[in-house]
Design a protein around this motif. Sequence first.
Motif, PDB file in Angstrom:
ATOM      1  N   PRO A 161       0.841  -1.204   0.000  1.00 14.45           N
ATOM      2  CA  PRO A 161       0.000   0.000   0.000  1.00 14.45           C
ATOM      3  C   PRO A 161       0.870   1.245   0.000  1.00 14.45           C
ATOM      4  O   PRO A 161       2.013   1.225   0.454  1.00 14.45           O
ATOM      5  CB  PRO A 161      -0.794  -0.114   1.308  1.00 14.45           C
ATOM      6  N   SER A 162       0.304   2.312  -0.482  1.00 14.37           N
ATOM      7  CA  SER A 162       1.002   3.591  -0.503  1.00 14.37           C
ATOM      8  C   SER A 162       1.140   4.120   0.916  1.00 14.37           C
ATOM      9  O   SER A 162       0.279   3.912   1.765  1.00 14.37           O
ATOM     10  CB  SER A 162       0.217   4.597  -1.342  1.00 14.37           C
ATOM     11  N   ALA A 163       2.210   4.830   1.146  1.00 15.85           N
ATOM     12  CA  ALA A 163       2.409   5.474   2.443  1.00 15.85           C
ATOM     13  C   ALA A 163       1.527   6.714   2.575  1.00 15.85           C
ATOM     14  O   ALA A 163       1.286   7.203   3.674  1.00 15.85           O
ATOM     15  CB  ALA A 163       3.876   5.854   2.620  1.00 15.85           C
ATOM     16  N   VAL A 182      -3.729   8.705  -1.167  1.00 10.17           N
ATOM     17  CA  VAL A 182      -3.647   7.772  -2.298  1.00 10.17           C
ATOM     18  C   VAL A 182      -4.401   6.488  -1.952  1.00 10.17           C
ATOM     19  O   VAL A 182      -5.178   5.971  -2.759  1.00 10.17           O
ATOM     20  CB  VAL A 182      -2.178   7.467  -2.670  1.00 10.17           C
ATOM     21  N   GLU A 183      -4.200   5.982  -0.745  1.00  2.86           N
ATOM     22  CA  GLU A 183      -4.898   4.762  -0.324  1.00  2.86           C
ATOM     23  C   GLU A 183      -6.414   4.964  -0.306  1.00  2.86           C
ATOM     24  O   GLU A 183      -7.162   4.102  -0.755  1.00  2.86           O
ATOM     25  CB  GLU A 183      -4.414   4.297   1.048  1.00  2.86           C
ATOM     26  N   ALA A 184      -6.859   6.112   0.188  1.00  4.48           N
ATOM     27  CA  ALA A 184      -8.299   6.410   0.200  1.00  4.48           C
ATOM     28  C   ALA A 184      -8.832   6.474  -1.231  1.00  4.48           C
ATOM     29  O   ALA A 184      -9.925   5.955  -1.518  1.00  4.48           O
ATOM     30  CB  ALA A 184      -8.572   7.720   0.938  1.00  4.48           C
ATOM     31  N   GLY A 185      -8.061   7.081  -2.116  1.00  6.14           N
ATOM     32  CA  GLY A 185      -8.462   7.157  -3.521  1.00  6.14           C
ATOM     33  C   GLY A 185      -8.532   5.796  -4.173  1.00  6.14           C
ATOM     34  O   GLY A 185      -9.463   5.504  -4.939  1.00  6.14           O
ATOM     35  N   ARG A 209      -7.187   4.928 -12.936  1.00  6.92           N
ATOM     36  CA  ARG A 209      -7.139   6.330 -12.522  1.00  6.92           C
ATOM     37  C   ARG A 209      -8.007   6.485 -11.281  1.00  6.92           C
ATOM     38  O   ARG A 209      -9.022   5.805 -11.132  1.00  6.92           O
ATOM     39  CB  ARG A 209      -7.626   7.240 -13.652  1.00  6.92           C
ATOM     40  N   ILE A 210      -7.639   7.371 -10.427  1.00  5.37           N
ATOM     41  CA  ILE A 210      -8.345   7.567  -9.170  1.00  5.37           C
ATOM     42  C   ILE A 210      -9.713   8.220  -9.421  1.00  5.37           C
ATOM     43  O   ILE A 210      -9.816   9.202 -10.151  1.00  5.37           O
ATOM     44  CB  ILE A 210      -7.520   8.427  -8.193  1.00  5.37           C
TER      45      ILE A 210
END
Length: 152
Positions: free
Chosen positions: A7-9, A13-16, A130-131
């Motif tokens: 996962p992204s730090a 980004v994680e929420a997206g 894409r987010i």
Amino acid sequence: YGTVVRPSADPRVEAGLQRTNKSHDRLQRFERRLRQFIDDAMTTQYGSDWPRKQLDPKLYEYWESKKQRAESSGGTLKFIEVADFTDYEMIICKKDHWREIFEVKFKKKESVRESLQRLHPIRLATMHARIVTKEDELYIIAEVTRLLSAIK
């Protein structure tokens, strides 16, 4: 399998990504339901060979080609399973289809067009990693709810 990609730090980004995954799931389930509805309605009205009889010949040839390519690796598909998202509007809003089948369900052709046109760019975003924005997520909820309530 465990964690394949970390996962992204960045929590944004994680929420997206979570929102995009949820959006993808909603759109995939919606699209499968819409395809089934279209196929059932068209089959009832025109018979099981409705794609050959009711689609523009060039679109039918394109679907047939896509179907053959997809089936070349095994399995069978219904014609509607190779439809592009933009094909649904064309099928539903075609003058005779609208009058004979879909008007009674959707009431306003413009409303169907608008909903599908709003969903299309969001669907593309989910399919191309894409987010999806919070606003896009609201569009999905609103437009999918509107369309599904009409076809129940």
